[in-house]
Motif scaffolding. Structure first.
Motif, PDB file in Angstrom:
ATOM      1  N   GLU A  20       0.826  -1.196   0.000  1.00  0.00           N
ATOM      2  CA  GLU A  20       0.000   0.000   0.000  1.00  0.00           C
ATOM      3  C   GLU A  20       0.863   1.250   0.000  1.00  0.00           C
ATOM      4  OE1 GLU A  20      -0.796  -0.159   4.801  1.00  0.00           O
ATOM      5  OE2 GLU A  20      -2.426  -0.586   3.412  1.00  0.00           O
ATOM      6  N   HIS A  40      -5.642   4.716   2.614  1.00  0.00           N
ATOM      7  CA  HIS A  40      -6.896   3.967   2.444  1.00  0.00           C
ATOM      8  C   HIS A  40      -6.784   3.002   1.273  1.00  0.00           C
ATOM      9  CE1 HIS A  40      -9.872   6.212  -0.394  1.00  0.00           C
ATOM     10  NE2 HIS A  40     -10.222   4.974  -0.518  1.00  0.00           N
ATOM     11  N   ILE A  41      -6.997   1.754   1.612  1.00  0.00           N
ATOM     12  CA  ILE A  41      -6.723   0.663   0.693  1.00  0.00           C
ATOM     13  C   ILE A  41      -7.848   0.481  -0.313  1.00  0.00           C
ATOM     14  CG2 ILE A  41      -6.334  -1.814   0.575  1.00  0.00           C
ATOM     15  CD1 ILE A  41      -5.395  -1.448   3.568  1.00  0.00           C
ATOM     16  N   LEU A  71      -9.071  -5.634  -1.318  1.00  0.00           N
ATOM     17  CA  LEU A  71      -9.609  -6.282  -0.126  1.00  0.00           C
ATOM     18  C   LEU A  71     -10.593  -7.365  -0.505  1.00  0.00           C
ATOM     19  CD1 LEU A  71      -9.843  -3.135   2.076  1.00  0.00           C
ATOM     20  CD2 LEU A  71      -8.303  -5.060   2.329  1.00  0.00           C
ATOM     21  N   LEU A  89      -8.537 -10.223  -1.452  1.00  0.00           N
ATOM     22  CA  LEU A  89      -8.008 -10.793  -0.212  1.00  0.00           C
ATOM     23  C   LEU A  89      -8.993 -11.752   0.427  1.00  0.00           C
ATOM     24  CD1 LEU A  89      -6.456 -11.012   2.474  1.00  0.00           C
ATOM     25  CD2 LEU A  89      -7.201  -8.705   3.027  1.00  0.00           C
ATOM     26  N   SER A  90     -10.221 -11.323   0.486  1.00  0.00           N
ATOM     27  CA  SER A  90     -11.246 -12.158   1.115  1.00  0.00           C
ATOM     28  C   SER A  90     -11.409 -13.464   0.340  1.00  0.00           C
ATOM     29  CB  SER A  90     -12.538 -11.358   1.172  1.00  0.00           C
ATOM     30  OG  SER A  90     -13.651 -12.170   0.992  1.00  0.00           O
ATOM     31  N   ALA A 143      -8.497 -15.763   0.992  1.00  0.00           N
ATOM     32  CA  ALA A 143      -8.622 -16.369   2.323  1.00  0.00           C
ATOM     33  C   ALA A 143      -9.532 -17.592   2.267  1.00  0.00           C
ATOM     34  CB  ALA A 143      -9.150 -15.350   3.320  1.00  0.00           C
ATOM     35  N   HIS A 144     -10.656 -17.454   1.579  1.00  0.00           N
ATOM     36  CA  HIS A 144     -11.567 -18.581   1.450  1.00  0.00           C
ATOM     37  C   HIS A 144     -10.907 -19.756   0.737  1.00  0.00           C
ATOM     38  CE1 HIS A 144     -15.362 -16.094   2.175  1.00  0.00           C
ATOM     39  NE2 HIS A 144     -15.352 -17.067   3.061  1.00  0.00           N
ATOM     40  N   LEU A 165      -3.641 -18.531   5.972  1.00  0.00           N
ATOM     41  CA  LEU A 165      -3.293 -17.332   5.209  1.00  0.00           C
ATOM     42  C   LEU A 165      -2.742 -16.288   6.155  1.00  0.00           C
ATOM     43  CD1 LEU A 165      -5.217 -14.766   3.177  1.00  0.00           C
ATOM     44  CD2 LEU A 165      -3.028 -15.820   2.682  1.00  0.00           C
ATOM     45  N   LEU A 166      -1.497 -15.943   5.894  1.00  0.00           N
ATOM     46  CA  LEU A 166      -0.832 -14.910   6.663  1.00  0.00           C
ATOM     47  C   LEU A 166      -0.954 -13.623   5.875  1.00  0.00           C
ATOM     48  CD1 LEU A 166       0.590 -15.777   9.199  1.00  0.00           C
ATOM     49  CD2 LEU A 166       2.716 -15.874   7.928  1.00  0.00           C
ATOM     50  N   VAL A 167      -1.432 -12.586   6.510  1.00  0.00           N
ATOM     51  CA  VAL A 167      -1.642 -11.344   5.773  1.00  0.00           C
ATOM     52  C   VAL A 167      -0.700 -10.260   6.268  1.00  0.00           C
ATOM     53  CG1 VAL A 167      -3.274  -9.483   5.344  1.00  0.00           C
ATOM     54  CG2 VAL A 167      -4.023 -11.856   5.258  1.00  0.00           C
ATOM     55  N   PHE A 227       0.317  -6.183   5.484  1.00  0.00           N
ATOM     56  CA  PHE A 227       0.126  -4.957   4.738  1.00  0.00           C
ATOM     57  C   PHE A 227       1.458  -4.242   4.746  1.00  0.00           C
ATOM     58  CE2 PHE A 227      -3.943  -6.282   6.098  1.00  0.00           C
ATOM     59  CZ  PHE A 227      -4.841  -5.854   5.141  1.00  0.00           C
ATOM     60  N   GLN A 272       4.323  -1.461   3.604  1.00  0.00           N
ATOM     61  CA  GLN A 272       4.625  -0.148   3.039  1.00  0.00           C
ATOM     62  C   GLN A 272       5.530  -0.353   1.842  1.00  0.00           C
ATOM     63  OE1 GLN A 272       3.042   2.319   4.046  1.00  0.00           O
ATOM     64  NE2 GLN A 272       2.247   1.519   5.969  1.00  0.00           N
ATOM     65  N   PRO A 322     -18.412  -2.391  -5.290  1.00  0.00           N
ATOM     66  CA  PRO A 322     -19.812  -2.444  -4.861  1.00  0.00           C
ATOM     67  C   PRO A 322     -20.512  -1.085  -4.939  1.00  0.00           C
ATOM     68  CG  PRO A 322     -18.440  -3.686  -3.346  1.00  0.00           C
ATOM     69  CD  PRO A 322     -17.510  -3.058  -4.336  1.00  0.00           C
ATOM     70  N   ILE A 323     -19.766  -0.033  -4.653  1.00  0.00           N
ATOM     71  CA  ILE A 323     -20.364   1.296  -4.647  1.00  0.00           C
ATOM     72  C   ILE A 323     -20.817   1.735  -6.036  1.00  0.00           C
ATOM     73  CG2 ILE A 323     -18.125   2.444  -4.969  1.00  0.00           C
ATOM     74  CD1 ILE A 323     -20.901   3.826  -2.777  1.00  0.00           C
ATOM     75  N   HIS A 368     -20.489  -8.963   0.157  1.00  0.00           N
ATOM     76  CA  HIS A 368     -19.549  -7.847   0.092  1.00  0.00           C
ATOM     77  C   HIS A 368     -19.331  -7.272   1.483  1.00  0.00           C
ATOM     78  CE1 HIS A 368     -21.735  -3.768  -0.605  1.00  0.00           C
ATOM     79  NE2 HIS A 368     -20.650  -3.422   0.016  1.00  0.00           N
ATOM     80  N   ILE A 369     -18.073  -7.290   1.865  1.00  0.00           N
ATOM     81  CA  ILE A 369     -17.669  -6.995   3.229  1.00  0.00           C
ATOM     82  C   ILE A 369     -17.628  -5.499   3.494  1.00  0.00           C
ATOM     83  CG2 ILE A 369     -15.770  -7.226   4.870  1.00  0.00           C
ATOM     84  CD1 ILE A 369     -14.974  -9.698   3.087  1.00  0.00           C
ATOM     85  N   LEU A 404     -12.634  -3.922   7.041  1.00  0.00           N
ATOM     86  CA  LEU A 404     -11.387  -4.142   6.326  1.00  0.00           C
ATOM     87  C   LEU A 404     -10.355  -3.102   6.725  1.00  0.00           C
ATOM     88  CD1 LEU A 404     -12.901  -5.171   2.944  1.00  0.00           C
ATOM     89  CD2 LEU A 404     -11.667  -6.592   4.561  1.00  0.00           C
ATOM     90  N   ALA A 440      -3.336  -5.670  11.362  1.00  0.00           N
ATOM     91  CA  ALA A 440      -2.175  -6.310  10.742  1.00  0.00           C
ATOM     92  C   ALA A 440      -0.906  -5.521  11.028  1.00  0.00           C
ATOM     93  CB  ALA A 440      -2.398  -6.444   9.235  1.00  0.00           C
ATOM     94  N   HIS A 441      -0.998  -4.217  10.899  1.00  0.00           N
ATOM     95  CA  HIS A 441       0.162  -3.385  11.199  1.00  0.00           C
ATOM     96  C   HIS A 441       0.595  -3.532  12.657  1.00  0.00           C
ATOM     97  CE1 HIS A 441      -0.377  -0.617   7.578  1.00  0.00           C
ATOM     98  NE2 HIS A 441       0.830  -1.098   7.508  1.00  0.00           N
ATOM     99  N   LEU A 445      -0.230 -12.479  11.747  1.00  0.00           N
ATOM    100  CA  LEU A 445      -1.688 -12.339  11.763  1.00  0.00           C
ATOM    101  C   LEU A 445      -2.295 -13.329  10.793  1.00  0.00           C
ATOM    102  CD1 LEU A 445      -4.153  -9.595  10.824  1.00  0.00           C
ATOM    103  CD2 LEU A 445      -4.199 -11.138  12.784  1.00  0.00           C
ATOM    104  N   LEU A 446      -3.086 -14.205  11.335  1.00  0.00           N
ATOM    105  CA  LEU A 446      -3.806 -15.194  10.546  1.00  0.00           C
ATOM    106  C   LEU A 446      -5.198 -14.654  10.313  1.00  0.00           C
ATOM    107  CD1 LEU A 446      -2.318 -17.759   9.984  1.00  0.00           C
ATOM    108  CD2 LEU A 446      -3.521 -18.836  11.863  1.00  0.00           C
ATOM    109  N   VAL A 447      -5.621 -14.617   9.068  1.00  0.00           N
ATOM    110  CA  VAL A 447      -6.921 -14.031   8.785  1.00  0.00           C
ATOM    111  C   VAL A 447      -7.886 -15.092   8.286  1.00  0.00           C
ATOM    112  CG1 VAL A 447      -8.161 -12.437   7.303  1.00  0.00           C
ATOM    113  CG2 VAL A 447      -5.993 -11.762   8.318  1.00  0.00           C
ATOM    114  N   PHE A 489     -11.939 -15.510   7.023  1.00  0.00           N
ATOM    115  CA  PHE A 489     -13.247 -14.939   6.758  1.00  0.00           C
ATOM    116  C   PHE A 489     -14.256 -16.044   6.983  1.00  0.00           C
ATOM    117  CE2 PHE A 489     -10.251 -12.303   4.683  1.00  0.00           C
ATOM    118  CZ  PHE A 489     -10.788 -11.030   4.691  1.00  0.00           C
ATOM    119  N   GLU A 519     -25.830  -1.027   1.085  1.00  0.00           N
ATOM    120  CA  GLU A 519     -26.488  -0.012   0.275  1.00  0.00           C
ATOM    121  C   GLU A 519     -27.860  -0.507  -0.176  1.00  0.00           C
ATOM    122  OE1 GLU A 519     -23.498  -1.309  -0.524  1.00  0.00           O
ATOM    123  OE2 GLU A 519     -22.032   0.271  -1.016  1.00  0.00           O
TER     124      GLU A 519
END
Lengths: 342, 342
Positions: free
Chosen positions: A72, A78-79, A84, A87-88, A91-92, A101-103, A105, A107, A287-288, B78-79, B84, B91-92, B101-103, B105, B232
């Motif tokens: 990022e 703001h990601i 994301l 990412l989800s 993970a699934h 899954l090790l996440v 973020f 720099q 989505p927006i 949609h999350i 997120l 995570a940081h 950090l194991l994530v 969903f 939404e």
DNA sequence: CTGAAAGCGCTTACAG
DNA sequence: CTGAAAGCGCTTACAG
């Protein structure tokens, strides 16, 4: 505090077999007779036993873990929701294949290769997000040297047996989208989005845009290409700059939905109507996008598929199989912001 | 393919000390003389050595891993960007404290406690997201019984020494926000958002809203509370229902920004002007909130702080320290959708 | 301050 | 098909 830790020896004692047999039975080894296996698995279930992953991994020299590095920008913290969403899905998919899954973020500036090289934290790496190509390429070389399998989203980088990449049909879809605008009688185009080696996806979208204009004999003016990273703010500022330079424009092709949303806000603030005075289209189908007014015409990237493929390609690489890079299909989402008929 | 794996024995040989001394030096044990430690650490750096985490964890019976469970609705896949954003901050913070950090969903229906109980995958759990209270509470009991430390966002659940929670000033801020609307001369209010034990945050926001109305002598009509989950689409549908029932309304308080964005789209589609015909306010201050037109008046939750606190509280719990639940401060973000003066 | 030794809980040749 | 045994790479009493 913690309850007594059940080990494979406890299961063995209860089942009247050796610990090795328990280990085999729980790994579904065909060496173990079906009946013994069933019984051991039943006992394990009853005792709430699960294999200690640290011991298992130490012994088997594997981690059963995938790492995902989301790079990022440090300024725009703001990601992008698009990543994301991938990412989800990753993970699934990872969970579905028995991987953790090790996440992380990351720099941009940090030297992340070190972390994964010898630390034995993950069997492979998924790389997502924006990047600074200068340091990035050097780090990829380091990764390859370490033999760590990795898969990248959106950047063509393929080393057979070690790394692969996935991307979407950026160029074709941008061409189609632009052609759609031309069909709707728009003639004066601007493109908003940075094109550089740091962002091959935007660059391909820009190329598709140029192809569409060229094939319809519409001239392109370099002054109508405004650079912007993927954020609403940069989209807003880019359109302000565009309007300030006074050239005639009736359609803005944005390299991402975030940019398009900023663009629409800027147009609104100048009293311009979308799509009446100006068509605006984006890319990603966040989505927006269906909830802005006017709703945003854009290109849908299938993040569910993307995430699943990223995980699967990486797991294949880990298993020593080669994989071919893929370009995933996308879908044009025609809504109101382009001036569609209904 | 993989390069030779350097172990602590290699470092020991090179440094002319025992393997145990290497282990101590790398863990900064005060038992080792400063000079020896420096030398060992230099050699380790030179040889690109990092401690094998699986071995270390197996031996020390720890995982140095935090797990984050993000519970999501299976229908609305949609999350919420809000979660997120917290995830990224967690995570940081985890990385900053030397934790992985194991994530995961998680689907609502799944039985997630099992996974973490004996699997020794993580030292503790952070729980985020929506939930089905029926099965959820039962699972929390299971977690407690296992002694696994955990921290929850947005649900008051505190077991000293085991679990804690963090939330924000939902009720106060909703009261203030509603009072602000009243000051702007709005008098006919509706609230959109589900209130149930499954969503204590929305419920507290609703209570704050009711308090503000009551303290200004404005009567409340149960027909003007429309249920909606945080999306939404549900916001859109709720406002359609609200308009259909024909009651006079001039301000809609939405339990989240996503709902508010859907609400604004619905009003736009009915030809109603925001804030001219109807004020709309949200909650969360998602990045998009400043880019909608009109820009959305909302309540800012500090996701950076929230994520950091979640990680820190959990680490304290893991370290055997008790922590007190906290209510984090929020900030009213007055923009245009409420009908502010400028 | 340092070293020799035990052992964390598994997996996997090796032998039968 | 099953078992006895070695060993993955560390950490940590124990002894000096």
């Amino acid at each position: 505090m913690k309850p007594f830790k059940t080990t494979s020896l406890d299961i063995a004692a209860r089942a009247g077999v050796s610990q090795s047999t328990v280990s085999r039975a729980l790994r579904n080894s065909p060496q173990v007779s079906a009946e013994t296996r069933r019984q051991i698995q039943r006992i394990a279930r009853e005792m709430g036993y699960t294999v200690d992953r640290n011991a298992s991994r130490l012994r088997a020299k594997t981690t059963s873990t995938l790492a995902l590095l989301l790079c990022e920008d440090e300024i725009e913290s703001h990601i992008n929701p698009f990543f994301l969403s991938i990412l989800s899905s990753v993970a699934h998919a990872a969970a579905g294949h028995g991987y953790d899954l090790l996440v992380t973020f990351q720099q941009l500036s940090e030297n992340w290769v070190m972390d994964f090289q010898d630390a034995h934290r993950a069997d492979g790496l998924i790389l997502l997000g924006i990047r600074d190509r200068e340091s990035y390429d050097a780090q990829l070389v380091g990764l390859e040297a370490s033999g760590t399998p990795f898969v990248i989203w959106g950047l063509e980088h393929h080393v057979p047996g070690v790394s692969s990449y996935l991307t979407c049909q950026n160029q074709e879809s941008a061409r189609e989208l632009t052609s759609h605008l031309i069909r709707l009688k728009h003639r004066h185009f601007a493109f908003v989005g940075v094109t550089s080696t740091a962002n091959p996806e935007f660059t391909h979208r820009y190329e598709g845009y140029l192809e569409a204009l060229a094939s319809h004999g519409i001239e392109t003016d370099p002054g109508l290409h405004i650079s912007a990273n993927s954020s609403e703010t940069e989209g807003y500022d880019a359109v302000e700059a565009l309007l300030a330079n006074g050239r005639k424009v009736d359609a803005i092709v944005c390299a991402s939905d975030l940019i398009a949303i900023g663009a629409m806000a800027a147009l609104h603030d100048r009293g311009l109507d979308v799509p009446g005075d100006m068509a605006v289209v984006g890319y990603d189908d966040l989505p927006i996008a269906q909830h802005t007014r006017p709703a945003l015409t854009t290109v849908r990237q299938d993040t569910e598929l993307a995430g699943r493929k990223l995980a699967e390609h990486l797991i294949h690489l880990i298993d020593g199989q080669d994989v071919q890079p893929e370009e995933l299909p996308v879908t044009l989402m025609i809504r109101q912001s382009c001036g569609a008929r209904d």
